[in-house]
Scaffold this active site. Structure first.
Site, PDB file in Angstrom:
ATOM      1  N   LEU A   1      10.306 -20.578  -5.451  1.00 31.85           N
ATOM      2  CA  LEU A   1       9.328 -19.742  -4.759  1.00 31.85           C
ATOM      3  C   LEU A   1       8.019 -19.791  -5.540  1.00 31.85           C
ATOM      4  O   LEU A   1       8.030 -19.863  -6.760  1.00 31.85           O
ATOM      5  CB  LEU A   1       9.823 -18.285  -4.722  1.00 31.85           C
ATOM      6  CG  LEU A   1       8.874 -17.248  -4.117  1.00 31.85           C
ATOM      7  CD1 LEU A   1       8.885 -17.342  -2.579  1.00 31.85           C
ATOM      8  CD2 LEU A   1       9.262 -15.825  -4.526  1.00 31.85           C
TER       9      LEU A   1
ATOM     10  N   HIS B   1       2.311   3.475  -9.043  1.00 34.54           N
ATOM     11  CA  HIS B   1       2.084   2.066  -9.369  1.00 34.54           C
ATOM     12  C   HIS B   1       3.251   1.504 -10.189  1.00 34.54           C
ATOM     13  O   HIS B   1       3.661   0.368  -9.998  1.00 34.54           O
ATOM     14  CB  HIS B   1       0.764   1.889 -10.129  1.00 34.54           C
ATOM     15  CG  HIS B   1      -0.446   2.277  -9.331  1.00 34.54           C
ATOM     16  ND1 HIS B   1      -0.628   1.885  -8.028  1.00 34.54           N
ATOM     17  CD2 HIS B   1      -1.537   3.026  -9.649  1.00 34.54           C
ATOM     18  CE1 HIS B   1      -1.788   2.371  -7.582  1.00 34.54           C
ATOM     19  NE2 HIS B   1      -2.345   3.073  -8.544  1.00 34.54           N
TER      20      HIS B   1
ATOM     21  N   ASP C   1       0.831  -1.206   0.000  1.00 31.36           N
ATOM     22  CA  ASP C   1       0.000   0.000   0.000  1.00 31.36           C
ATOM     23  C   ASP C   1       0.869   1.261   0.000  1.00 31.36           C
ATOM     24  O   ASP C   1       1.984   1.254   0.503  1.00 31.36           O
ATOM     25  CB  ASP C   1      -0.912  -0.021   1.245  1.00 31.36           C
ATOM     26  CG  ASP C   1      -2.073   0.965   1.122  1.00 31.36           C
ATOM     27  OD1 ASP C   1      -2.360   1.414  -0.007  1.00 31.36           O
ATOM     28  OD2 ASP C   1      -2.682   1.285   2.158  1.00 31.36           O
TER      29      ASP C   1
HETATM   30  C1  IPE Z   1      -5.437  -2.621  -0.103  1.00 33.04           C
HETATM   31  O1  IPE Z   1      -5.117  -1.296  -0.258  1.00 33.04           O
HETATM   32  C2  IPE Z   1      -5.480  -3.292  -1.446  1.00 33.04           C
HETATM   33  C3  IPE Z   1      -4.200  -3.473  -2.106  1.00 33.04           C
HETATM   34  C4  IPE Z   1      -3.031  -3.194  -1.608  1.00 33.04           C
HETATM   35  C5  IPE Z   1      -4.279  -4.045  -3.417  1.00 33.04           C
HETATM   36  P1  IPE Z   1      -6.243  -0.153  -0.377  1.00 33.04           P
HETATM   37  O2  IPE Z   1      -5.515   1.122  -0.538  1.00 33.04           O
HETATM   38  O3  IPE Z   1      -7.218  -0.520  -1.424  1.00 33.04           O
HETATM   39  O4  IPE Z   1      -6.959  -0.264   1.044  1.00 33.04           O
HETATM   40  P2  IPE Z   1      -7.744   0.841   1.893  1.00 33.04           P
HETATM   41  O5  IPE Z   1      -8.816   1.380   0.997  1.00 33.04           O
HETATM   42  O6  IPE Z   1      -6.761   1.867   2.290  1.00 33.04           O
HETATM   43  O7  IPE Z   1      -8.273   0.082   3.066  1.00 33.04           O
HETATM   44  C1  IPE Z   2      -1.610   0.261  -3.336  1.00 31.81           C
HETATM   45  O1  IPE Z   2      -1.387   1.626  -3.372  1.00 31.81           O
HETATM   46  C2  IPE Z   2      -1.810  -0.333  -4.705  1.00 31.81           C
HETATM   47  C3  IPE Z   2      -3.193  -0.702  -5.018  1.00 31.81           C
HETATM   48  C4  IPE Z   2      -4.215  -0.696  -4.195  1.00 31.81           C
HETATM   49  C5  IPE Z   2      -3.455  -1.096  -6.395  1.00 31.81           C
HETATM   50  P1  IPE Z   2      -2.578   2.660  -3.373  1.00 31.81           P
HETATM   51  O2  IPE Z   2      -2.968   2.943  -4.784  1.00 31.81           O
HETATM   52  O3  IPE Z   2      -3.679   2.210  -2.491  1.00 31.81           O
HETATM   53  O4  IPE Z   2      -1.874   3.945  -2.757  1.00 31.81           O
HETATM   54  P2  IPE Z   2      -2.445   4.919  -1.678  1.00 31.81           P
HETATM   55  O5  IPE Z   2      -2.898   4.079  -0.517  1.00 31.81           O
HETATM   56  O6  IPE Z   2      -3.593   5.641  -2.320  1.00 31.81           O
HETATM   57  O7  IPE Z   2      -1.318   5.816  -1.329  1.00 31.81           O
HETATM   58 MG    MG Z   3      -4.087   2.429  -0.534  1.00 34.52          MG
END
Ligand code: IPE
Ligand code: IPE
Ligand code: MG
Length: 220
Positions: free
Chosen positions: A120, A25, A8
Site C-alpha cells: 500500500l 487528535h 474530520d
Molecule cells: C479539513 O478539515 C482538513 C483536514 C481534515 C485536515 P477542517 O476541519 O479543517 O475543514 P473545515 O474548516 O471544517 O472546512
Molecule cells: C480533523 O479534525 C483533524 C484536523 C483538521 C487536523 P478537526 O480538528 O477539524 O475536528 P473538528 O472538525 O473541529 O471536530
Molecule cells: Mg474539522
C-alpha cells in the site's frame, strides 16, 4: 483503487467528552493506524490518501498547530516499524517547506526507509491545499516552458492518480480544498461518524456500497 479520506471531527469528539481538542487528535492517530493496516491487507486498495493538515489549518490557535506538528513527529518515529511490518510505503503531498527542519528530516527519513514497500502507498496530505497544488503545477509547467494542457497539469500535481472513492467523516458535506482536480469522477461518501469513532467495519460497508455504484465517466 485510490481511496481518499477527509479525517474530520477530532475536536468535536473530544469536546463531547469534556476533553481537550488535542485528545481527539491523539485518538484520531490511532484510527489512522487501524485503517492503514486494513487497507494494506486489502489488495483492491493501492493508494490511501489522508487529509491530515490543510493550508487553512494554520489559522488554528498556535497551541493546537504545535501539538499537531509534535504528534506527527512522534507518530512517524513510533510507527516506522509498523510501516515496515505492514509493507506500507509512506509519501506526502502538500508543501512541507514551512515545517521545522526536524520534522522535515523525519518525513524524509520515513519516506526513504519505506520507499520499496509494496502492499500500500499511504499518502499524508500535509500543509496541503488543492488550489496551492494546482498553482504549483502550473508554475512548474511555465518554468519548464511546457504546454498548459489538462494532461500536463495532472502530471505535475503532487499526486497524479485520480481518486476513486472519497470519504469524509463528521457530517460536513464539503471538500475543504482536498484533491479538487483528482476527485473529478470520484464516488463520494459522507458519514456522520466522527473520525476517532471511525473503524474498519464502517469502511468495509462503504467499500461494498462503492462497488455497487455504476461509474460512467461521462459515457453511457
Ligand atoms: C479539513 O478539515 C482538513 C483536514 C481534515 C485536515 P477542517 O476541519 O479543517 O475543514 P473545515 O474548516 O471544517 O472546512
Ligand atoms: C480533523 O479534525 C483533524 C484536523 C483538521 C487536523 P478537526 O480538528 O477539524 O475536528 P473538528 O472538525 O473541529 O471536530
Ligand atoms: Mg474539522
Amino acid at each position: 483503487m485510490h481511496l481518499a479520506i477527509i479525517m474530520d471531527g477530532n475536536g468535536r469528539w473530544a469536546e463531547k467528552r469534556g476533553l481537550k481538542r488535542v485528545e481527539g487528535h491523539k485518538k484520531g492517530a490511532e484510527v489512522v493506524k487501524e485503517i492503514t493496516a486494513y487497507c494494506a491487507n486489502n489488495p483492491e486498495i493501492e493508494i490511501l490518501s489522508l487529509y491530515a493538515f490543510s493550508t487553512e489549518n494554520w489559522k488554528r490557535p498556535k497551541m493546537e498547530v504545535d501539538f499537531l506538528m509534535k504528534l506527527l513527529d512522534n507518530w512517524l518515529k513510533k510507527e516506522l516499524e509498523t510501516y515496515i511490518k505492514n509493507d506500507v510505503k509512506f509519501e506526502t503531498i502538500g508543501d512541507i517547506s514551512k515545517f521545522s527542519d526536524k520534522l522535515k528530516k523525519r518525513i524524509e527519513y520515513t519516506k526513504e526507509k519505506t520507499k520499496n514497500n509494496k502492499k500500500l502507498t499511504q499518502i499524508l496530505a500535509l500543509n496541503y491545499g488543492s488550489r496551492d497544488e494546482i498553482t504549483r503545477a502550473v508554475k512548474k509547467l511555465i518554468s519548464k516552458n511546457e504546454e498548459i494542457t489538462p494532461e500536463n497539469i495532472q502530471k505535475n500535481l503532487d499526486i497524479s492518480r485520480d481518486v476513486d472513492l472519497l470519504i469524509r467523516t463528521s457530517g460536513e458535506i464539503r471538500i475543504s480544498n482536498f484533491l479538487l482536480w483528482q476527485i473529478a469522477y470520484a464516488e463520494m461518501f459522507f458519514t456522520k461518524t466522527l473520525w476517532p469513532d471511525f473503524n474498519t467495519n464502517e469502511l468495509e460497508k462503504i467499500i461494498n456500497e462503492f462497488k455497487k455504484r455504476e461509474r460512467r465517466f461521462g459515457g453511457i
